[in-house]
Design an enzyme around this catalytic site. Structure first.
Site, short mmCIF file in Angstrom:
data_model
loop_
_atom_site.label_atom_id
_atom_site.label_comp_id
_atom_site.label_asym_id
_atom_site.label_seq_id
_atom_site.Cartn_x
_atom_site.Cartn_y
_atom_site.Cartn_z
N ASN A 8 -78.51 -28.07 37.03
CA ASN A 8 -78.41 -29.50 37.31
C ASN A 8 -77.86 -30.16 36.05
OD1 ASN A 8 -78.75 -32.20 37.86
ND2 ASN A 8 -80.99 -32.14 38.00
N LYS A 10 -77.04 -33.14 35.61
CA LYS A 10 -77.47 -34.55 35.49
C LYS A 10 -76.25 -35.43 35.12
CE LYS A 10 -82.15 -33.00 34.63
NZ LYS A 10 -83.45 -33.22 34.02
N HIS A 96 -85.04 -35.61 43.28
CA HIS A 96 -85.34 -35.25 41.89
C HIS A 96 -86.26 -36.31 41.30
CE1 HIS A 96 -84.89 -34.42 37.65
NE2 HIS A 96 -84.46 -33.23 37.98
N GLU A 98 -86.23 -37.78 38.61
CA GLU A 98 -85.53 -38.89 37.95
C GLU A 98 -85.06 -39.93 38.96
OE1 GLU A 98 -82.90 -36.36 35.72
OE2 GLU A 98 -84.63 -35.71 34.53
N GLU A 166 -90.92 -29.03 40.20
CA GLU A 166 -90.60 -29.48 38.84
C GLU A 166 -91.71 -30.42 38.37
OE1 GLU A 166 -86.11 -29.12 37.97
OE2 GLU A 166 -86.45 -31.09 38.83
N GLY A 172 -87.33 -31.76 30.51
CA GLY A 172 -86.66 -32.25 29.30
C GLY A 172 -87.60 -32.46 28.13
N SER A 203 -87.79 -27.40 31.61
CA SER A 203 -87.63 -26.72 30.31
C SER A 203 -87.46 -25.20 30.43
CB SER A 203 -88.81 -27.07 29.38
OG SER A 203 -88.83 -28.47 29.13
#
Ligand code: 13P
Length: 243
Positions: A8, A10, A96, A98, A166, A172, A203
């Site tokens: 991904n 991003k 996701h 985010e 996740e 991250g 990660s």
């Protein structure tokens, strides 16, 4: 079953570096029989076409990072599932953390997007995962259970739906869930989704990929930061092989 190794990207990459990364991955896959894994990259929307031009004919497939719940219309700035399909995408990442966090996306919206993705002929990678505070409160399974129940539409099949666990606190941050945390949560998710593939994300890097990929019920990984470096991403994929 081959592991599914998904990058991904991003909101990273301009034309030159995206093409360069795709070229390096395609070159890296050339000599690889890839019986142990399948590789997918999800570049930002602007980079899908140039990356697809590089990857066409290689063993690597590609996808989008989001799509709209409608097939077309007056939705300025959005991207529809048929547009992704038109660029040769096979996958789209949905829900996701985010997007859930910064765009207030709900699980009901994720389910509506997934339906459009299926209609366009895309497979979906539906992301779920708890916040740090929810894990501290011991709520991780109830949070994930609710996200699964509300984000996966009735039309979902193992062929068109992949689940990515996740944990938000591991994304991250350099903090990875322990192998035991991953084993427990993936067993829990397996009980809910049957034969759908279940990926771990958060990660993942070359150094921890082998242990994660060979944890029970881990069918692959969804990789952010480390997927932006060809060597690191190839090393993660190679960790699919048993020693
Ligand atoms: P990192 O690998 O950078 O932690 O990101 C994980 C992720 O969000 C993949 O979708």
């Amino acid at each position: 079953m081959p592991k599914l190794i998904v990058g991904n990207w991003k909101m990273n990459g301009l034309q030159a570096d995206s093409r360069d990364l795709a070229e390096k991955l395609a070159a890296g896959m050339k000599g690889d029989p890839s019986n142990d894994f399948h590789m997918v990259v999800c570049p930002p929307a602007t980079m899908i076409a140039p990356v697809a031009a590089v990857l066409k004919g290689s063993a690597i497939r590609w996808g989008g990072q989001d799509c709209h719940a409608e097939a077309s219309g007056a939705f300025t700035g959005d991207i529809a599932a048929p547009m992704l399909k038109d660029l040769g995408c096979d996958f789209v990442i949905l829900g996701h953390s985010e997007r859930r966090q910064y765009h207030e996306e709900t699980s009901a919206q994720v389910a509506a997007k997934a339906k459009q993705a299926y209609a366009a002929g895309l497979a979906v990678i539906i992301c779920v995962g708890e916040l740090d505070a929810q894990r501290s409160a011991g709520e991780q399974e109830s949070v994930v259970a609710r996200q699964l129940a509300e984000s996966i539409p009735a039309e979902a099949l193992p062929l068109n739906t992949v689940i990515a666990y996740e944990p938000v606190w591991a994304i991250g941050t350099g903090k990875t869930a322990s192998a035991e945390d991953i084993r427990q949560m993936h067993a829990f998710i397996r009980g809910k989704v049957g034969r759908m593939q279940i990926l771990y994300g958060g990660s993942v890097k070359a150094e921890n990929a082998r242990e994660i990929l060979h944890t029970e019920n881990v069918d692959g990984v969804l990789v952010g930061g480390a997927s932006l470096k060809a060597e690191a991403f190839m090393a993660i994929a190679a960790a699919s092989r048993l020693p």
